[in-house]
Design an enzyme around this catalytic site. Structure first.
Site, PDB file in Angstrom:
ATOM      1  CG  HIS A 142     104.583 104.958  96.063  1.00 40.22           C
ATOM      2  ND1 HIS A 142     104.297 104.779  94.864  1.00 40.22           N
ATOM      3  CD2 HIS A 142     103.958 104.205  96.712  1.00 40.22           C
ATOM      4  CE1 HIS A 142     103.526 103.541  94.532  1.00 40.22           C
ATOM      5  NE2 HIS A 142     103.138 103.793  95.792  1.00 40.22           N
ATOM      6  CD  GLU A 143     105.245 101.794  99.476  1.00 41.79           C
ATOM      7  OE1 GLU A 143     104.298 102.180 100.439  1.00 41.79           O
ATOM      8  OE2 GLU A 143     105.666 101.295  98.669  1.00 41.79           O
TER       9      GLU A 143
ATOM     10  CB  CYS B  43     100.462 102.013  93.560  1.00 41.74           C
ATOM     11  SG  CYS B  43      99.890 102.108  95.075  1.00 41.74           S
TER      12      CYS B  43
ATOM     13  CG  HIS C 292     100.959 104.679  99.684  1.00 47.78           C
ATOM     14  ND1 HIS C 292      99.177 104.831  99.928  1.00 47.78           N
ATOM     15  CD2 HIS C 292     101.030 103.877  99.443  1.00 47.78           C
ATOM     16  CE1 HIS C 292      99.140 103.932  98.494  1.00 47.78           C
ATOM     17  NE2 HIS C 292     100.657 103.422  98.186  1.00 47.78           N
TER      18      HIS C 292
HETATM   19 NI    NI Z   1     101.348 102.322  96.384  1.00 49.12          NI
END
Ligand code: NI
Length: 177
Positions: free
Chosen positions: A141-142, A99, A145
């Site tokens: 993953h995104e 990341c 966030h």
């Molecule tokens: Ni990330």
């Protein structure tokens, strides 16, 4: 404009981001441009608005013959706003993730292998896709966030978390994201 990427420990990465309410605005297009410039500069596979300090539910991602990901399947370049993820299976697999907000490190993260995602692009056009594999991993993953979740929070086996240069001394994996 290339923006600084916040690093793990910055409390702004832990916020639950707000939905975008108006599409096709100058402000939204400027945000997308900044995210594109920043992701391209850092050769990232994806970037979420909170990583540049903007608490809006906006992510971008895409992988196209990236020299840093020689073995992964390409993912179409996508702007995804106000995303909703629905998992299509209970099945998980494990793979190394990095990341841009956790520079120089990698960890093995379990993720659901197939999901449907929906949302909007920057013009307000709806997007809906069913994806699997690396594409599904990148989206998870995104979108994490946007809820203040960084990949280390998903790690179950911390023996497979560490500095990229130590984990992959042959240089087979390089870079930060
Ligand atoms: Ni990330």
């Amino acid at each position: 404009m290339i923006n600084p990427v916040l690093r793990m420990g910055d409390p702004r990465l832990l916020r639950v981001s707000r939905p975008v309410e108006r599409f096709d605005t100058a402000e939204l297009h400027a945000l997308i441009h900044d995210m594109q410039d920043t992701m391209a500069h850092l050769n990232g596979a994806g970037l979420a608005a909170p990583q540049i300090g903007v608490d809006l539910r906006v992510v971008i991602f895409g992988v196209e013959a990236n020299p840093r990901y020689p073995l992964v399947e390409p993912v179409p370049y996508t702007v995804l706003i106000n995303p909703i993820l629905e998992q299509l299976t209970q099945e998980e697999d494990e793979a190394w993730e990095g990341c841009l907000s956790v520079p120089g490190m990698r960890g093995v993260v379990p993720r659901v292998t197939a999901l449907r995602y929906s949302g909007y692009d920057q013009y307000g056009q709806p997007i809906e896709r069913e994806v699997s594999g690396f594409h599904a991993r990148v989206v998870q993953h995104e979108c994490d966030h946007l809820d203040g979740i960084l990949y280390p929070m998903r790690i179950r086996d911390f023996s497979r978390f560490g500095f990229t240069e130590e984990l992959f001394p042959d240089g087979s994996v390089a870079g930060d994201d």
